[in-house]
Design an enzyme around this catalytic site. Structure first.
Site, mmCIF file in Angstrom:
data_model
loop_
_atom_site.group_PDB
_atom_site.id
_atom_site.type_symbol
_atom_site.label_atom_id
_atom_site.label_comp_id
_atom_site.label_asym_id
_atom_site.label_seq_id
_atom_site.Cartn_x
_atom_site.Cartn_y
_atom_site.Cartn_z
ATOM 1 N N SER A 138 57.830 83.460 -5.787
ATOM 2 C CA SER A 138 57.780 82.144 -6.420
ATOM 3 C C SER A 138 57.218 82.156 -7.849
ATOM 4 O O SER A 138 57.800 81.523 -8.745
ATOM 5 C CB SER A 138 56.982 81.164 -5.553
ATOM 6 O OG SER A 138 57.701 80.850 -4.385
ATOM 7 N N LYS A 186 53.932 73.744 6.289
ATOM 8 C CA LYS A 186 55.012 72.815 5.933
ATOM 9 C C LYS A 186 54.957 71.512 6.740
ATOM 10 O O LYS A 186 55.437 70.482 6.276
ATOM 11 C CB LYS A 186 56.377 73.479 6.114
ATOM 12 C CG LYS A 186 56.686 74.548 5.089
ATOM 13 C CD LYS A 186 58.109 75.043 5.255
ATOM 14 C CE LYS A 186 58.498 76.020 4.157
ATOM 15 N NZ LYS A 186 59.926 76.382 4.224
ATOM 16 N N ASP A 225 63.342 60.936 2.578
ATOM 17 C CA ASP A 225 64.106 60.744 3.812
ATOM 18 C C ASP A 225 64.538 62.055 4.432
ATOM 19 O O ASP A 225 64.416 62.252 5.646
ATOM 20 C CB ASP A 225 65.349 59.879 3.537
ATOM 21 C CG ASP A 225 64.993 58.431 3.218
ATOM 22 O OD1 ASP A 225 63.860 58.016 3.551
ATOM 23 O OD2 ASP A 225 65.835 57.721 2.642
ATOM 24 N N ASN A 281 58.383 71.201 1.708
ATOM 25 C CA ASN A 281 58.096 72.446 0.996
ATOM 26 C C ASN A 281 57.764 72.192 -0.468
ATOM 27 O O ASN A 281 57.528 73.120 -1.234
ATOM 28 C CB ASN A 281 59.256 73.441 1.129
ATOM 29 C CG ASN A 281 60.432 73.084 0.241
ATOM 30 O OD1 ASN A 281 60.632 71.928 -0.130
ATOM 31 N ND2 ASN A 281 61.230 74.080 -0.097
ATOM 32 N N GLY A 311 69.643 80.674 15.053
ATOM 33 C CA GLY A 311 68.213 80.398 14.952
ATOM 34 C C GLY A 311 67.942 78.911 14.925
ATOM 35 O O GLY A 311 68.767 78.117 14.455
ATOM 36 N N GLY A 370 64.586 77.760 13.997
ATOM 37 C CA GLY A 370 63.272 77.616 13.370
ATOM 38 C C GLY A 370 63.325 76.697 12.164
ATOM 39 O O GLY A 370 64.264 75.924 11.971
ATOM 40 N N GLY A 371 62.300 76.801 11.308
ATOM 41 C CA GLY A 371 62.157 75.907 10.170
ATOM 42 C C GLY A 371 63.336 75.940 9.216
ATOM 43 O O GLY A 371 63.779 74.891 8.735
ATOM 44 N N TYR A 376 67.364 87.389 1.560
ATOM 45 C CA TYR A 376 67.756 87.896 0.237
ATOM 46 C C TYR A 376 67.269 89.322 0.003
ATOM 47 O O TYR A 376 67.641 89.939 -1.001
ATOM 48 C CB TYR A 376 67.222 86.979 -0.870
ATOM 49 C CG TYR A 376 65.730 86.754 -0.833
ATOM 50 C CD1 TYR A 376 64.858 87.648 -1.451
ATOM 51 C CD2 TYR A 376 65.189 85.666 -0.169
ATOM 52 C CE1 TYR A 376 63.496 87.458 -1.412
ATOM 53 C CE2 TYR A 376 63.831 85.459 -0.121
ATOM 54 C CZ TYR A 376 62.985 86.360 -0.740
ATOM 55 O OH TYR A 376 61.626 86.181 -0.681
#
Length: 275
Positions: free
Chosen positions: A15, A63, A75, A84, A123, A125-126, A218
């Site tokens: 990041s 998160k 929304d 996030n 998956g 998950g998040g 990635y």
């Protein structure tokens, strides 16, 4: 302008590098830092230090927890059930989920139109939540969710799936047997991520009847899942564009301006050499 990434363990995060490149492309002055916090430190941080920052990104495992600190939640983030991105304005915090917009821009960049199409999500998950939310908003036809624990997946995705039609769940063993088909299959699991690069969430044979493959991983640049896709002649896309696009979407919120896709492409091109 100060920004930061809030999480528990952040040493491998890209990041700061991505946001530094965004600052350079936009010719603005900004500072982006890693903010590692234990659960017990969150309250003190928001009370004593948070006003120094214009905005934050949020990663595992906060998160959901940090939604409690928000004045308002967008929304899409509310329905996804996670944020996030946080924008601090006049001492109040506003929560967003830019994974939603990162996925949107990735599909648009690769000319993948999912309206009235069948898609499969690997998956529950998040990461899968943002993918599902945008896919529903775009009007997909049928949704197949493949998860290790179907009952757990249904429970965790309950809010997102409420009043939705044409949704089916399979475990991975059932998925392999059925030889499903569809327009797009998205890997939202960590299977195949560095350093376990010899693994794929599904077999090559199970991908034969899909037109497009997207892996949110990635690193490596080409997972085994994507190698299978390329051998089968499918359009196969990794998660780097989505990673950069969601960061750019955060800056669009913080800077209150639209950022051209050329910025995303420039940064992706710079980062590709890393993997």
């Amino acid at each position: 302008m100060k920004f930061g990434l809030i999480g528990e363990k952040l040493s491998h995060s890209l990041s700061p590098e991505i946001h530094k490149k965004i600052f350079e492309n936009l010719k603005i002055s900004g500072d982006y830092s890693l903010i590692e916090l234990k659960q017990s430190e969150i309250l003190d941080f928001f009370r004593d230090r948070s006003m120094e920052y214009r905005g934050f990104n949020v990663t595992i495992p906060y998160k959901i927890k940090l939604m409690d600190f928000m004045e308002e939640i967008s929304d899409e983030a509310r329905e996804i059930g996670a944020i996030n991105t946080i924008f601090q304005k006049n001492g109040k915090f506003y929560g967003y989920n830019t994974d939603y917009f990162g996925y949107k821009r990735t599909l648009e960049e690769n000319n993948i139109d999912i309206k009235d199409k069948d898609i499969t999500i690997l998956g529950a998950g998040g990461a899968s939540r943002a993918v599902l939310k945008y896919s529903f908003d775009e009007g997909i036809k049928n949704t197949l969710i493949v998860a290790r624990n179907i009952e757990k997946a249904k429970k965790e995705l309950d809010l997102l799936l409420k009043n939705r039609d044409n949704i089916e769940f399979l475990n991975f063993e059932e998925f392999e047997k059925r030889k499903e088909k569809g327009y797009l299959i998205v890997n939202c699991t960590p299977v195949g991520m560095f350093p376990n690069i010899l693994n794929s969430p599904v077999s090559k044979e199970s991908l034969e009847n899909y037109e497009n493959l997207l892996d949110l991983i990635y690193n490596p640049k080409e997972t085994l899942f994507l190698k299978y896709g390329k051998k089968l002649g499918k359009k196969s896309i990794n998660g780097l564009f989505m990673l950069v696009a969601q960061a750019v979407a955060s800056q669009e919120i913080w800077q209150d301006k639209k950022i051209d896709n050329s910025v995303v492409k420039n940064i992706v091109s710079d980062l590709e050499e890393k993997f």
